[in-house]
Design a protein around this motif. Structure first.
Motif, PDB file in Angstrom:
ATOM      1  N   THR A  11       0.812  -1.218   0.000  1.00  0.00           N
ATOM      2  CA  THR A  11       0.000   0.000   0.000  1.00  0.00           C
ATOM      3  C   THR A  11       0.845   1.266   0.000  1.00  0.00           C
ATOM      4  O   THR A  11       0.397   2.308  -0.486  1.00  0.00           O
ATOM      5  CB  THR A  11      -0.908   0.035   1.242  1.00  0.00           C
ATOM      6  OG1 THR A  11      -0.095  -0.020   2.420  1.00  0.00           O
ATOM      7  CG2 THR A  11      -1.867  -1.129   1.237  1.00  0.00           C
ATOM      8  N   TYR A  58      -1.913   8.116   0.624  1.00  0.00           N
ATOM      9  CA  TYR A  58      -1.898   8.416   2.062  1.00  0.00           C
ATOM     10  C   TYR A  58      -0.798   7.632   2.772  1.00  0.00           C
ATOM     11  O   TYR A  58       0.005   8.194   3.531  1.00  0.00           O
ATOM     12  CB  TYR A  58      -3.258   8.104   2.666  1.00  0.00           C
ATOM     13  CG  TYR A  58      -3.342   8.348   4.150  1.00  0.00           C
ATOM     14  CD1 TYR A  58      -3.102   9.613   4.685  1.00  0.00           C
ATOM     15  CD2 TYR A  58      -3.669   7.306   5.025  1.00  0.00           C
ATOM     16  CE1 TYR A  58      -3.180   9.841   6.057  1.00  0.00           C
ATOM     17  CE2 TYR A  58      -3.751   7.527   6.395  1.00  0.00           C
ATOM     18  CZ  TYR A  58      -3.498   8.791   6.900  1.00  0.00           C
ATOM     19  OH  TYR A  58      -3.573   9.013   8.252  1.00  0.00           O
ATOM     20  N   ASP A  59      -0.733   6.328   2.501  1.00  0.00           N
ATOM     21  CA  ASP A  59       0.307   5.497   3.106  1.00  0.00           C
ATOM     22  C   ASP A  59       1.693   5.891   2.593  1.00  0.00           C
ATOM     23  O   ASP A  59       2.674   5.895   3.352  1.00  0.00           O
ATOM     24  CB  ASP A  59       0.055   4.019   2.801  1.00  0.00           C
ATOM     25  CG  ASP A  59      -1.097   3.466   3.624  1.00  0.00           C
ATOM     26  OD1 ASP A  59      -1.576   4.187   4.511  1.00  0.00           O
ATOM     27  OD2 ASP A  59      -1.521   2.310   3.370  1.00  0.00           O
ATOM     28  N   ARG A  80       2.805   9.009   4.373  1.00  0.00           N
ATOM     29  CA  ARG A  80       3.142   8.712   5.767  1.00  0.00           C
ATOM     30  C   ARG A  80       4.527   8.082   5.868  1.00  0.00           C
ATOM     31  O   ARG A  80       5.324   8.444   6.742  1.00  0.00           O
ATOM     32  CB  ARG A  80       2.100   7.767   6.380  1.00  0.00           C
ATOM     33  CG  ARG A  80       0.807   8.450   6.754  1.00  0.00           C
ATOM     34  CD  ARG A  80       0.001   7.595   7.730  1.00  0.00           C
ATOM     35  NE  ARG A  80      -0.542   6.393   7.090  1.00  0.00           N
ATOM     36  CZ  ARG A  80      -1.282   5.496   7.733  1.00  0.00           C
ATOM     37  NH1 ARG A  80      -1.538   5.647   9.026  1.00  0.00           N
ATOM     38  NH2 ARG A  80      -1.767   4.443   7.098  1.00  0.00           N
ATOM     39  N   GLN A 114       1.795   2.088  11.809  1.00  0.00           N
ATOM     40  CA  GLN A 114       0.484   2.650  11.511  1.00  0.00           C
ATOM     41  C   GLN A 114      -0.087   2.048  10.225  1.00  0.00           C
ATOM     42  O   GLN A 114      -1.280   1.739  10.135  1.00  0.00           O
ATOM     43  CB  GLN A 114       0.593   4.175  11.354  1.00  0.00           C
ATOM     44  CG  GLN A 114       1.066   4.909  12.594  1.00  0.00           C
ATOM     45  CD  GLN A 114       0.107   4.757  13.757  1.00  0.00           C
ATOM     46  OE1 GLN A 114      -1.074   5.050  13.650  1.00  0.00           O
ATOM     47  NE2 GLN A 114       0.624   4.264  14.876  1.00  0.00           N
ATOM     48  N   ILE A 115       0.780   1.858   9.252  1.00  0.00           N
ATOM     49  CA  ILE A 115       0.334   1.330   7.960  1.00  0.00           C
ATOM     50  C   ILE A 115      -0.088  -0.126   8.084  1.00  0.00           C
ATOM     51  O   ILE A 115      -1.148  -0.529   7.593  1.00  0.00           O
ATOM     52  CB  ILE A 115       1.445   1.496   6.899  1.00  0.00           C
ATOM     53  CG1 ILE A 115       1.668   2.987   6.614  1.00  0.00           C
ATOM     54  CG2 ILE A 115       1.084   0.757   5.607  1.00  0.00           C
ATOM     55  CD1 ILE A 115       2.862   3.269   5.726  1.00  0.00           C
ATOM     56  N   SER A 156      -1.042  -1.666  10.700  1.00  0.00           N
ATOM     57  CA  SER A 156      -2.232  -1.780  11.539  1.00  0.00           C
ATOM     58  C   SER A 156      -3.503  -1.524  10.729  1.00  0.00           C
ATOM     59  O   SER A 156      -4.542  -2.140  10.976  1.00  0.00           O
ATOM     60  CB  SER A 156      -2.164  -0.783  12.695  1.00  0.00           C
ATOM     61  OG  SER A 156      -1.073  -1.065  13.548  1.00  0.00           O
ATOM     62  N   ASP A 157      -3.400  -0.625   9.743  1.00  0.00           N
ATOM     63  CA  ASP A 157      -4.554  -0.306   8.903  1.00  0.00           C
ATOM     64  C   ASP A 157      -4.754  -1.325   7.786  1.00  0.00           C
ATOM     65  O   ASP A 157      -5.886  -1.679   7.460  1.00  0.00           O
ATOM     66  CB  ASP A 157      -4.390   1.086   8.288  1.00  0.00           C
ATOM     67  CG  ASP A 157      -4.411   2.193   9.333  1.00  0.00           C
ATOM     68  OD1 ASP A 157      -4.925   1.949  10.439  1.00  0.00           O
ATOM     69  OD2 ASP A 157      -3.896   3.298   9.042  1.00  0.00           O
ATOM     70  N   SER A 158      -3.659  -1.775   7.199  1.00  0.00           N
ATOM     71  CA  SER A 158      -3.748  -2.605   5.986  1.00  0.00           C
ATOM     72  C   SER A 158      -3.439  -4.073   6.222  1.00  0.00           C
ATOM     73  O   SER A 158      -3.558  -4.882   5.291  1.00  0.00           O
ATOM     74  CB  SER A 158      -2.792  -2.060   4.914  1.00  0.00           C
ATOM     75  OG  SER A 158      -3.057  -0.698   4.651  1.00  0.00           O
TER      76      SER A 158
END
Length: 247
Positions: free
Chosen positions: A20, A26-27, A30, A204-205, A207-209
């Motif tokens: 991602t 966005y990723d 970041r 963070q990435i 954890s989201d993906s």
């Protein structure tokens, strides 16, 4: 670039490998911010730890017993405790007793943020080792060289800055190289106090993906690159400063 991003989206659909940070803006932003934050944190800590090492090695040769004992206590404290514990000590223990300041929203916040505490803690940690590294270089400079400088009218500080330190630097560069490389890798500990460096952003990435293997692979490659650049630069610097008889 949109064609490249679409290819990685299709690649994910076909293989399940979810990159991602390449096709999602966005990723990607970041991770880029985290990458440059890691570089910025590393550069500041490298510079400050070198200053601490140079000053500490000079104070170790001071006539004052009190100053020498202060430096010795500093070295023992930071060499004998884990860097993560030191980071928590500065951030939670020291940070909690410092005064707060009011932000633009009218809320109270610490006078020093997580980034500042990471810089302070990591610089002191690496600086303790740098003091000993520079001390070993200083002791390698022959006494006859210092005596010759004294005969020319140099005072103690001038002898250290203009005679001893340039020669000692050549001797201690290999050991200094190892410590600075270790410092760059240790910056990942800043993740523990929410400094938005590369490991924090990667977390963070994923954890989201839910793409932990992909992000961990990227982190491994990214740190190999960063450390490789530093090692290449230090080796070039070492060759450029080479002087027969002094490293």
């Amino acid at each position: 670039m949109e064609a490249v991003y679409n290819w990685f989206r299709v690649f994910y659909q076909d293989t399940g490998i979810n990159l991602t940070f390449i096709y999602d803006s966005y990723d990607r932003n970041r991770l880029i911010d985290g990458f440059f934050m890691t570089i910025w944190l590393s550069l500041i800590c490298l510079a400050l730890s070198l200053v601490i090492g140079v000053v500490g090695a000079w104070v170790q040769g001071a006539r004052s017993v009190i100053l020498r004992r202060i430096v010795a206590a500093y070295i023992e404290f930071f060499r004998n405790t884990p860097p993560l514990v030191q980071l928590y000590f500065f951030y939670f223990a020291i940070g909690s007793i410092l005064p707060t300041t009011e932000n633009r929203f009218g809320l109270q916040e610490p006078i020093l943020g997580s980034f500042a505490w990471a810089v302070i803690s990591l610089s002191f940690f690496a600086g303790a080792f740098n003091v000993e590294i520079f001390r070993s270089g200083v002791e390698a400079v022959p006494e006859s060289t210092k005596e010759a400088a004294e005969a020319l009218g140099y005072n103690r500080l001038q002898i250290y800055l203009y005679i001893v330190l340039p020669l000692a630097f050549r001797v201690c560069l290999p050991a200094l190289n190892n410590n600075l490389v270790n410092l760059v890798k240790t910056t990942t500990l800043a993740y523990a106090i929410a400094v938005p460096e590369m490991l924090y952003m990667a977390n963070q990435i994923w954890s989201d993906s839910v793409n932990v293997p992909e992000m961990m692979t990227f982190l491994l490659i990214a740190y190999v690159f960063l450390v490789g650049v530093l090692v290449w630069f230090m080796h070039r610097w070492e060759r450029a400063m080479r002087l027969p008889g002094f490293g």
